[in-house]
Design a protein around this motif. Structure first.
Motif, short mmCIF file in Angstrom:
data_model
loop_
_atom_site.label_atom_id
_atom_site.label_comp_id
_atom_site.label_asym_id
_atom_site.label_seq_id
_atom_site.Cartn_x
_atom_site.Cartn_y
_atom_site.Cartn_z
N ALA A 101 -49.85 -2.13 -19.47
CA ALA A 101 -49.31 -0.76 -19.57
C ALA A 101 -50.41 0.28 -19.52
CB ALA A 101 -48.48 -0.61 -20.85
N VAL A 144 -43.40 -0.61 -26.98
CA VAL A 144 -43.30 -0.83 -25.54
C VAL A 144 -42.45 -2.08 -25.30
CG1 VAL A 144 -44.57 -0.91 -23.37
CG2 VAL A 144 -45.63 0.12 -25.39
N LEU A 149 -49.44 4.04 -19.47
CA LEU A 149 -48.96 4.54 -20.76
C LEU A 149 -50.12 4.85 -21.69
CD1 LEU A 149 -46.31 5.14 -22.23
CD2 LEU A 149 -46.37 2.79 -23.11
N HIS A 171 -44.62 4.52 -30.50
CA HIS A 171 -44.01 4.04 -29.26
C HIS A 171 -44.09 2.52 -29.21
CE1 HIS A 171 -43.45 4.77 -24.65
NE2 HIS A 171 -42.91 3.62 -25.02
#
Length: 291
Positions: free
Chosen positions: A276, A265, A279, A263
């Motif tokens: 984050a 970001v 997350l 992932h």
């Protein structure tokens, strides 16, 4: 004219020193002794144990919340320059505490683990961290490891060399690819003995680690397929310190992991813990649920 130039020169020096103090102060403050750390934990109403364990070559300090053998063990490994206190914001999260026992370890050279005495070998750091995990892990307890920045490097090495200890791995903003990171110009001169004494102890440790990064990462290059745990790679697209190419490098190398979640970001830089956090917690719960 001479006095004016002298005044401007002194002003420039003063402003430089003031800015340096401003930038370095958080990294100095986070290197807490036991009394300071205990006071912070008490103010956060966190019932955490502060302890020390002999590793393979260094006594390491740890923080732990919970010893419920029915829950997995969530291990936090910090970057540089930092300490286990970096993770207090995560430790206060009630949802994580409900799902796991939490263990945060001061890496060698930081906090209560020989502050200012660097250990540049990533393999040796992983050996010492592994010894602490073994001592704090309950029989058959699953372990999820979250490594941030250079703590991600140590976490990857841990999963390579001790796959039986790692059941889930989160590599966040991690340094993984040789030559794919920014090095401050001042790191080289201030790592010399003649100037290193001027630096705060944690910064001095970070300097020595930084200059050893390339060789240590090259030594790990052929070991990535040893990692056999589900792995999440989380990285900011605008990370100027540890370049985004590190994440893509690790994805290509993780051929032995049963699952790899990658992932990037968007718009985020290096410090995802503060920019984050939801997350990060999402992926920690994802890994905890898997184990």
């Amino acid at each position: 004219m001479f006095l004016k130039k002298r005044f401007l020169a002194l002003l420039a020096v003063f402003l430089f020193v003031a800015y340096a103090v401003y930038r370095l102060e958080p990294y100095v403050r986070i290197q807490m002794d036991d009394r300071q750390l205990s006071a912070i934990l008490e103010s956060e109403e966190l019932d955490a144990e502060i302890g020390y364990l002999e590793g393979s070559s260094r006594k390491l300090r740890f923080l732990q919340i919970g010893q419920d053998r029915s829950k997995p063990l969530l291990v936090f490994i910090h970057g540089a320059p930092s300490s286990s206190a970096w993770w207090i914001t995560m430790m206060r999260d009630s949802a994580l505490r409900a799902e796991a026992n939490i263990l945060a370890i001061d890496r060698p050279g930081y906090g209560g683990s020989g502050l200012g005495n660097p250990m540049t070998s990533v393999r040796e750091q992983a050996e010492n961290v592994a010894a602490v995990i073994r001592s704090r892990r309950q029989p058959r307890q699953k372990v999820v490891v979250h490594g941030s920045s250079y703590g991600g490097t140590v976490s990857a090495r841990l999963a390579m060399d001790f796959p039986q200890l790692v059941d889930g791995l989160l590599l966040q903003s991690a340094s993984m690819a040789p030559k794919e990171e920014y090095t401050y110009w001042i790191t080289h001169p201030t790592s010399h003995w003649s100037l290193s004494w001027l630096l705060p102890s944690g910064i001095n440790t970070a300097n020595h680690e930084k200059l050893a990064h390339q060789a240590e990462l090259e030594a790990m290059a052929s070991e990535w397929d040893n990692i056999d745990a589900p792995t999440v790679i989380l990285h900011g697209t605008d990370d100027w310190l540890i370049y985004p190419r590190n994440a893509y490098y690790a994805c290509d190398k993780l051929t032995g992991a049963p699952t790899v979640v990658h992932h990037m970001v968007k718009g985020k830089q290096h410090d995802l813990l503060y920019t984050a956090p939801k997350l990060l917690k999402h992926y920690l719960h994802y890994l905890l649920d898997r184990v």
